[in-house]
Scaffold this active site. Structure first.
Site, PDB file in Angstrom:
ATOM      1  N   GLU A  17      34.551  32.769  38.499  1.00 48.24           N
ATOM      2  CA  GLU A  17      35.586  33.578  39.144  1.00 48.24           C
ATOM      3  C   GLU A  17      36.853  32.763  39.398  1.00 48.24           C
ATOM      4  OE1 GLU A  17      34.621  34.627  43.158  1.00 48.24           O
ATOM      5  OE2 GLU A  17      35.835  36.435  43.114  1.00 48.24           O
TER       6      GLU A  17
ATOM      7  N   ASP B  49      44.464  38.959  48.313  1.00 50.02           N
ATOM      8  CA  ASP B  49      43.771  38.907  49.601  1.00 50.02           C
ATOM      9  C   ASP B  49      44.375  38.040  50.696  1.00 50.02           C
ATOM     10  OD1 ASP B  49      42.185  40.346  47.959  1.00 50.02           O
ATOM     11  OD2 ASP B  49      40.307  39.550  48.708  1.00 50.02           O
TER      12      ASP B  49
END
Ligand SMILES: *[C@@H]1O[C@H](CO)[C@@H](O)[C@H](O)[C@H]1NC(C)=O
Length: 823
Positions: free
Chosen positions: A793, A558
């Site tokens: 995460e 990203d």
């Protein structure tokens, strides 16, 4: 936070999708008119008209053809078998629900759990639990043991109670046999003993269920004794409900028509009423609830037990086609016995595969590792539906063909659906646990390939999945790639086949082969750069004025800093490395199944050639490999100045909202000197030879606390990098700009092990860094699990704390392999 990772890509910008390099059709002109007399004029007109018609017709046909390519399946035999009614037919294939079972059939009915404690009800909305929602604030939840085939044990800790959900399956008949689920509600503390709890268990027909699918209730008063049903997927069946005696206060039920599987909770909420007795008030379901004039056959039936905890609800599903073979109902002590047997078997298999006890891990660490694996296995879903896709030939998004997908998911709460780049990492672990499950998953993914060789990277199939994704992120674009990590899983599988692949191995690879070749060709054709051997992720938006550095969602990383001004000169070192891996793997597979593979081998040799790699990507200043492109480090986000008024004396219009990026220096063509994960890729994917002089500098950077080293693992971006820990927009927090990610750390540990095992000048050093990094990762992830109840995460590079979404037993669960040292 953490939403950005899987967001849909921005619309491809002009300089992104090699937008102009394809054979884009232009309306052709009629041939130039020759000179002629008057007769010539007539024939000229005829020719002109015919020419225009032909070219318009040709154009339309071509345009139609191009429009259809994006959602035309690849013409090749399917790699996955259609699901059989075997020991994987039933399963917890609804990872987004706290607990729910369904069958691997496109139109399987679904069953599931909801619950609430009136003690939590403080006016407002009924706190009815159903989907895994982070906002519910559960202390923890997740599968503790789950083998993907026979049984599962899950624990959920809510505000006042602890729930244990278990299920056991029993084969028989033609529709996957019977199963029983048990839900045990226990008060969290002694003071809460006797607390009132409502457990609801439901069955609902699929949105696309045919007319032969039906549910019928066997009820008397408020008591639902059983649901009888029949369905295409399950044949005739009965589901019955049993509550441990003595604790039951009341029971209720609901028979209704829900508008869709994504509306089950809402429908149940509408079905509650207040029931006042002499000494108690209950929130109970109303029984039959059908709108006036509506169809009176339910597609949604819910059983509700109101009881004083501790108590147990047992739900028995009995398949009609198994009744002849059924020795006794699967319940009570028989259930206890079978469950205990499966649990023992699981523990034995776990130790056989991962040897953690033998390695000296404590009982607590062992339970953690079992839970991490089990939540990945128990998070496997079975989805059916079609994605929305778009190519540059489509004015509007079009539906992909309806397809089923058997896949693990990154996070049961936040990302309960399939993601291409995550799945390759998932299967590194899954294939160690159960090779057949893993092979089936990889085959399902490859079957999603269209005729161009493209696979949509995020799979949002069916109304349950769709309801969790904001619409603007639903559409998938066929110019955009995602790292082909499934090849990592295949690579591990092929390595394990060793020099003696079995005929089954070969058959499997032969089925994948046409798809792998096409996939490879798609990457090698559509993601190339300007120079030979260079590659460039498409989908970066040069007009993203609000972004400090335009995101590269397609790379999976990203907001990791890339060239500040995306254009066609860019070259991305991570993509080059993925292509090198792909080339070597296709060459290996070709050898195993006797298919011509020299071209892949040659491409690998070219891409992995150290001098060529250096020439395009080695940054001496950085001491690492780097992207190249039109770049400046001097960027910042500023409040845009108010525009000047149109006329003097007039009030100026308001400034555009949000911060915009300003470059204080002209970008130039250069290396993007941002030390981080991207610069390690040739090491991470083990492309460097063991005697490469580059290894020394990379190891330095990995061990440097100002670089990538933290005592919790390698951070994604060095402290010295200009964008370290910087927000990408006014509101987007840093994502791959500092935090520690476990998938890349797994690759690092795996590579260090490789270089530590391979003789060379850096062998000893690689061994040391391997030990250090491995221990840091395991220590921190286990510690955070104990502290917070979850696997996360990402992990904070300063504190080691888990952050982002949870539970995240997608690739963070690779810690099990790091503990086991199985790479
Ligand atoms: C990949 O593409 C390059 C050119 O861009 C070509 O030279 C090479 O042969 C291709 N590799 C394979 C295996 O097709």
């Amino acid at each position: 936070m953490g939403k950005a990772r899987h967001r849909g890509p921005p619309a491809a910008g002009p300089a992104s999708g090699a937008a102009n390099s394809g054979p884009y059709p232009r309306q052709k002109r009629a041939p130039p008119a020759g000179d002629g007399g008057s007769g010539g004029v007539v024939s000229l007109l005829v020719w002109l008209a015919a020419g225009v018609l032909l070219s318009v017709g040709g154009y339309l046909a071509y345009q139609g053809y191009m429009e259809r390519r994006v959602n035309t399946p690849l013409a090749a035999p399917k790699a996955a078998d259609p699901p059989a009614a075997d020991d994987r037919y039933w399963g917890s294939y609804r990872p987004g629900a706290y607990f729910g079972l369904k069958a691997r059939h496109p139109r399987s009915p679904v069953t599931g759990l909801m619950w609430f404690t009136p003690a939590m009800f403080q006016g407002g909305e009924l706190p009815l639990r159903h989907w895994c929602e982070q906002g519910d604030g559960l202390d923890r939840y997740g599968w503790l043991q789950h083998d993907g085939r026979h049984f599962g044990v899950q624990e959920l800790v809510d505000k006042h109670i602890r729930l244990e959900t278990t299920f056991v399956k029993r084969p028989g008949g033609e529709h996957g046999g019977d199963w029983t689920a048990r839900i045990k509600a226990t008060p969290k503390t002694d003071e809460l003993n006797g607390i009132q709890v409502s457990l609801l268990y439901y069955i609902a027909l699929d949105d696309e269920a045919g007319p032969e699918d039906a549910l019928a209730t066997d009820a008397a008063g408020d008591t639902l004794r059983a649901v009888h049903g029949t369905s295409e997927a399950l044949g005739p069946f009965t589901m019955s409900f049993h509550v441990s005696s003595g604790r039951l206060q009341r029971q209720f039920y609901l028979a209704a028509r829900a508008p869709g599987l994504h509306q089950l909770r809402e429908t149940a909420v509408r079905g509650f009423r207040l029931v006042q007795t002499a000494d108690q008030r209950y929130i109970g379901l109303v029984g039959e609830m059908f709108g006036a004039g509506a169809e009176r056959t339910p597609n949604f039936v819910v059983f509700q037990a109101v009881a004083a905890a501790p108590f147990e609800l047992e739900v028995r599903f009995e398949s009609g086609s198994a009744s002849a073979e059924r020795p006794a109902p699967l319940g009570g002590q028989l259930y206890d016995l079978l469950l205990a047997k499966h649990r023992e078997e699981f523990a034995r298999t776990f130790e056989r595969k991962f040897s953690l006890a033998q390695k000296g891990y404590s009982a607590e660490e062992l339970r953690f590792a079992q839970a991490a694996l089990s939540n990945m296995v128990g998070g496997i879903g079975y989805f059916y539906g079609s994605s929305l896709v778009q190519s540059r030939y489509n004015a509007e998004p079009v539906p992909y063909w309806p397809a089923s997908l058997y896949t693990a998911v990154p996070s049961r709460s936040f990302f309960p659906r399939g993601f291409l780049w995550d799945e390759g990492f998932h299967n590194l672990l899954l294939s160690q646990w159960d090779m057949d499950i893993s092979r089936d998953i990889v085959a399902h993914w490859l079957d999603l390939m269209n005729t161009e060789g493209w696979i949509p990277r995020e799979q949002i199939l069916g109304s349950e999945a769709r309801s969790k994704v904001p619409t603007e992120f639903v559409v998938q674009r066929n110019s955009n790639a995602n790292p082909p990590t499934l090849l990592l899983s295949l690579n591990a599988m092929v390595r394990r086949m060793g020099s003696h692949p079995t005929e089954t191995d070969r058959d499997y690879l032969r089925r994948l082969w046409p798809r792998l070749r096409t996939w490879y060709a798609w990457f090698n054709d559509t993601q190339t750069g300007e120079l030979a051997g260079s590659y460039r992720w498409r989908g970066r938006d040069p007009r993203a004025v609000n972004e400090l550095n335009p995101k590269t969602l397609t790379s999976g990383l990203d907001d990791f800093p890339r060239a500040s001004h995306p254009n066609a000169d860019e070259r991305h070192v991570d993509l080059r490395c993925w292509m090198a891996l792909a080339s070597s793997l296709l060459a290996d597979i070709g050898d195993v199944i006797d298919e011509p593979a020299q071209q892949y081998r040659r491409t690998f040799d070219f891409l992995a050639d150290p001098a060529r790699l250096d020439a395009l990507h080695w940054s001496e200043q950085l001491g690492a490999f780097a992207d190249f492109g039109l770049h400046t480090d001097s960027v910042r986000l500023v409040r845009p100045p108010a525009p000047a008024p149109d006329r003097p004396g007039q009030r100026p219009p308001p400034p555009p909202p949000g911060l915009v990026r300003r470059a204080d220096q002209q970008p130039e063509l250069r290396f993007v000197n941002a030390l981080g994960y991207v610069g390690l890729f040739p090491l991470l994917l083990q492309l460097l030879p063991a005697d490469s002089p580059r290894l020394a500098r990379l190891l330095d950077n990995m061990e440097d606390p100002r670089g990538l080293w933290t005592e919790f693992g390698l951070r994604s971006l060095a402290k010295t990098a200009p964008l370290y820990n910087r927000k990408n927009t006014e509101h987007d927090p840093p994502y791959w700009r500092g935090p520690i990610w476990i998938n890349i750390n797994f690759l690092a540990v795996r590579a260090l092990r490789f270089y530590g095992d391979t003789p060379g000048p850096h062998q000893e050093r690689a061994k040391q860094v391997y030990d250090k990094l491995r221990h840091a990762l395991v220590r921190n992830i286990v510690k955070e699990y104990k502290r917070t109840g979850y696997v996360w995460e990402q992990y904070n590079d300063k504190t080691g704390w888990g952050q982002g979404c949870r539970p995240f037993t997608g690739w963070s669960a690779l810690v099990v392999l790091i503990m086991a040292e199985t790479y």
